[in-house]
Design a protein around this motif. Structure first.
Motif, mmCIF file in Angstrom:
data_model
loop_
_atom_site.group_PDB
_atom_site.id
_atom_site.type_symbol
_atom_site.label_atom_id
_atom_site.label_comp_id
_atom_site.label_asym_id
_atom_site.label_seq_id
_atom_site.Cartn_x
_atom_site.Cartn_y
_atom_site.Cartn_z
ATOM 1 N N CYS A 141 0.832 -1.210 0.000
ATOM 2 C CA CYS A 141 0.000 0.000 0.000
ATOM 3 C C CYS A 141 0.865 1.259 0.000
ATOM 4 C CB CYS A 141 -0.945 -0.015 1.203
ATOM 5 S SG CYS A 141 -2.024 1.426 1.269
ATOM 6 N N THR A 167 5.948 12.279 8.347
ATOM 7 C CA THR A 167 6.948 11.202 8.305
ATOM 8 C C THR A 167 6.319 9.834 8.534
ATOM 9 O OG1 THR A 167 7.385 11.471 10.658
ATOM 10 C CG2 THR A 167 8.800 12.718 9.138
ATOM 11 N N SER A 171 4.768 8.875 3.388
ATOM 12 C CA SER A 171 5.657 10.037 3.275
ATOM 13 C C SER A 171 7.125 9.620 3.186
ATOM 14 C CB SER A 171 5.461 10.966 4.470
ATOM 15 O OG SER A 171 4.128 11.413 4.508
ATOM 16 N N TYR A 209 6.384 21.680 11.454
ATOM 17 C CA TYR A 209 5.161 22.453 11.144
ATOM 18 C C TYR A 209 4.356 22.800 12.404
ATOM 19 C CZ TYR A 209 2.646 17.918 11.382
ATOM 20 O OH TYR A 209 2.130 16.719 11.795
ATOM 21 N N VAL A 235 -2.295 14.767 3.861
ATOM 22 C CA VAL A 235 -3.204 15.153 4.947
ATOM 23 C C VAL A 235 -4.641 15.318 4.445
ATOM 24 C CG1 VAL A 235 -3.678 16.851 6.755
ATOM 25 C CG2 VAL A 235 -1.328 16.228 6.232
ATOM 26 N N GLU A 283 -4.423 6.913 -6.330
ATOM 27 C CA GLU A 283 -5.071 5.814 -5.618
ATOM 28 C C GLU A 283 -4.193 4.578 -5.787
ATOM 29 O OE1 GLU A 283 -7.308 6.106 -3.528
ATOM 30 O OE2 GLU A 283 -8.196 4.147 -3.245
ATOM 31 N N GLN A 322 -0.894 2.992 15.374
ATOM 32 C CA GLN A 322 -0.922 3.532 14.009
ATOM 33 C C GLN A 322 -1.775 4.807 13.962
ATOM 34 O OE1 GLN A 322 0.510 2.129 11.057
ATOM 35 N NE2 GLN A 322 -0.153 3.958 9.981
ATOM 36 N N GLY A 325 -0.245 8.329 15.239
ATOM 37 C CA GLY A 325 0.697 9.104 14.424
ATOM 38 C C GLY A 325 2.086 9.200 15.052
HETATM 39 N N1 LIG Z 1 -4.581 7.332 -2.001
HETATM 40 C C1 LIG Z 1 -3.976 6.213 -1.671
HETATM 41 O O1 LIG Z 1 -3.853 5.307 -2.498
HETATM 42 C C2 LIG Z 1 -3.414 6.068 -0.309
HETATM 43 C C3 LIG Z 1 -2.557 4.998 -0.028
HETATM 44 C C4 LIG Z 1 -1.968 4.938 1.230
HETATM 45 C C5 LIG Z 1 -2.290 5.910 2.178
HETATM 46 N N2 LIG Z 1 -3.154 6.881 1.866
HETATM 47 C C6 LIG Z 1 -3.483 7.934 2.836
HETATM 48 O O2 LIG Z 1 -2.280 8.688 3.033
HETATM 49 C C7 LIG Z 1 -2.241 9.161 4.367
HETATM 50 C C8 LIG Z 1 -0.967 8.682 5.034
HETATM 51 O O3 LIG Z 1 -1.046 7.273 5.217
HETATM 52 P P1 LIG Z 1 0.071 6.509 6.059
HETATM 53 O O4 LIG Z 1 -0.346 5.100 6.134
HETATM 54 O O5 LIG Z 1 1.411 6.881 5.551
HETATM 55 O O6 LIG Z 1 -0.160 7.223 7.482
HETATM 56 P P2 LIG Z 1 0.706 7.237 8.792
HETATM 57 O O7 LIG Z 1 1.849 6.290 8.665
HETATM 58 O O8 LIG Z 1 -0.234 7.082 9.919
HETATM 59 O O9 LIG Z 1 1.324 8.707 8.806
HETATM 60 C C9 LIG Z 1 0.617 9.802 9.193
HETATM 61 C C10 LIG Z 1 1.600 10.995 9.352
HETATM 62 O O10 LIG Z 1 1.014 12.150 8.782
HETATM 63 C C11 LIG Z 1 1.566 13.289 9.404
HETATM 64 N N3 LIG Z 1 0.495 14.234 9.718
HETATM 65 C C12 LIG Z 1 -0.649 14.028 10.406
HETATM 66 N N4 LIG Z 1 -1.360 15.154 10.493
HETATM 67 C C13 LIG Z 1 -0.644 16.108 9.856
HETATM 68 C C14 LIG Z 1 -0.821 17.498 9.610
HETATM 69 N N5 LIG Z 1 -1.900 18.164 10.041
HETATM 70 N N6 LIG Z 1 0.114 18.148 8.893
HETATM 71 C C15 LIG Z 1 1.203 17.506 8.428
HETATM 72 N N7 LIG Z 1 1.441 16.179 8.624
HETATM 73 C C16 LIG Z 1 0.522 15.516 9.337
HETATM 74 C C17 LIG Z 1 2.246 12.846 10.685
HETATM 75 O O11 LIG Z 1 3.651 13.022 10.504
HETATM 76 P P3 LIG Z 1 4.587 13.619 11.693
HETATM 77 O O12 LIG Z 1 4.414 12.684 12.850
HETATM 78 O O13 LIG Z 1 5.943 13.620 11.117
HETATM 79 O O14 LIG Z 1 4.071 15.002 11.992
HETATM 80 C C18 LIG Z 1 1.846 11.365 10.781
HETATM 81 O O15 LIG Z 1 2.851 10.565 11.348
HETATM 82 C C19 LIG Z 1 -3.530 8.667 5.020
HETATM 83 O O16 LIG Z 1 -4.504 9.657 4.915
HETATM 84 C C20 LIG Z 1 -3.910 7.459 4.200
HETATM 85 O O17 LIG Z 1 -5.266 7.169 4.287
HETATM 86 C C21 LIG Z 1 -3.727 6.975 0.651
#
Ligand SMILES: NC(=O)c1ccc[n+]([C@@H]2O[C@H](COP(=O)([O-])OP(=O)(O)OC[C@H]3O[C@@H](n4cnc5c(N)ncnc54)[C@H](OP(=O)(O)O)[C@@H]3O)[C@@H](O)[C@H]2O)c1
Length: 335
Positions: A141, A167, A171, A209, A235, A283, A322, A325
């Motif tokens: 994913c 991070t 990211s 930030y 975000v 996606e 998870q 964050g």
């Molecule tokens: N479209 C797709 O195909 C797809 C696929 C995968 C994931 N996603 C989406 O992408 C996002 C990230 O997924 P993930 O699994 O990588 O999540 P994750 O591992 O839980 O990472 C979330 C990170 O986002 C940062 N964050 C949270 N709120 C923030 C804000 N207001 N401003 C800036 N940074 C913020 C934080 O980083 P820091 O702790 O460094 O602040 C947090 O650790 C989710 O919304 C998920 O649903 C979409």
């Protein structure tokens, strides 16, 4: 064998027989899982991830060893190390709504939180030997989504600047792929400690930030007021307006995320127009993208960033973590 089911927004371990396979299928003994933000949204029933009934097996991503083969299976042998695909119906070519159906661990299909899982042979890929099961589980994913955004759907050239928001799992993969492409990388995070870690991984500029409400101005200063060429926007909601302020004219924002399920926001449409911004929804990605990503990773011997590995018995705790964050990169589960 043990497996998990989602019941009343909790994961519950149950005992069931090892499943049978048909002649086209493969039985995989799971060795590792990896969590994504979406696993937290599914278990907690947030927005489009809400399940219609209890009993769904959680967790989208995993890796394991082939232990049984159907008579017609040609692509795999016993003992092969394989990982899952995030959208098994999207093998190649253009994405369509139909190809996105049946993603594991979501409203459309059971996930992988079980000691043994049955796969169609088209729904798994072998991975290079230098990766561990835990590494390979981290990829379907978050890895493929970041690869799709930064490599397959960008017009980046070496030297271009890329803004990485946060991070988390997606990211840090996006950061690693942008560095792989020779780009100048700016990373934002709420944590100085995490920013120290991304600098060690090669990020050129970092901004906290939370501490710096003027982080957008800092991005503009770093880029001599031009703005960045590409943004991995994880975000969602109103945060897209902040990204619109940071993007350069003609730049691309990959709209990837909806943290905490926030899917709507007000948009500065004038900024999109004046800067001729490309907003590209992303996606996940296809099996073909997954294989191209593995090929590039192998050349560089790139490894995913894994923050912490929980035991299979601690899945509930891991999913809560998870959602907090607190992680830097991926959260793994070992069997
Ligand atoms: N479209 C797709 O195909 C797809 C696929 C995968 C994931 N996603 C989406 O992408 C996002 C990230 O997924 P993930 O699994 O990588 O999540 P994750 O591992 O839980 O990472 C979330 C990170 O986002 C940062 N964050 C949270 N709120 C923030 C804000 N207001 N401003 C800036 N940074 C913020 C934080 O980083 P820091 O702790 O460094 O602040 C947090 O650790 C989710 O919304 C998920 O649903 C979409």
């Amino acid at each position: 064998m043990k497996k998990y089911e989602i019941q009343q927004n909790r994961v519950v371990m149950v005992d069931v027989p090892v499943p049978e396979i048909n002649e086209h299928q493969v039985l995989v003994k799971m060795h590792a899982l990896a969590l994504n933000h979406r696993d937290y949204l599914v278990v907690n029933g947030v927005t489009r991830w809400k399940l219609s009934e209890d009993g769904r097996v959680p967790v989208a991503d995993g890796a394991g060893e082939v232990v049984k083969l159907g008579r017609s299976v040609t692509e795999f042998a016993l003992g092969d190390k394989v990982s899952s695909l995030i959208v098994p119906n999207w093998q190649d070519g253009e994405m369509t709504p139909a190809k996105l159906q049946g993603s594991p661990g979501g409203p459309g299909a059971d996930g992988l939180a079980a000691e043994y899982v049955v796969f169609e042979q088209s729904a798994i890929v072998k991975f290079p030997q230098y990766l561990s099961y835990q590494d390979a589980a981290a990829l379907p994913c978050a890895g493929v989504t970041a690869w799709n955004a930064i490599v397959e759907n960008s017009h980046l050239i070496p030297g271009d600047s890329v803004l990485i928001i946060g991070t988390g799992g997606v990211s840090l993969f996006a950061m690693q792929f942008a560095l792989m492409m020779g780009c100048e990388v700016i990373v934002t995070s709420s944590s100085d400690e995490k920013l120290t870690q991304v600098r060690k991984l090669g990020a050129h500029h970092t901004i906290n930030y939370k501490k710096h409400e003027d982080w957008v101005e800092q991005v503009m200063q770093i880029t001599n007021q031009k703005g960045v060429a590409h943004i991995a926007e994880v975000v969602g909601g109103n945060h897209l307006n902040e990204s619109l302020k940071c993007i350069r004219s003609g730049g691309t924002i990959s709209q990837i995320g909806a943290i905490q399920g926030v899917v709507e926001g007000a948009l500065d449409t004038a900024e999109i127009m004046y800067k001729a911004v490309n907003i590209k929804g992303v996606e996940v990605g296809s099996k073909a993208m997954h294989k191209r990503m593995l090929r590039a990773m192998q050349v560089q011997l790139m490894k995913p960033v894994i923050h912490q590995v929980f035991d299979f018995s601690e899945l509930g705790e891991a999913i809560d973590y998870q959602g907090s964050g607190g992680q830097f990169g991926k959260i793994g589960i070992s069997f």
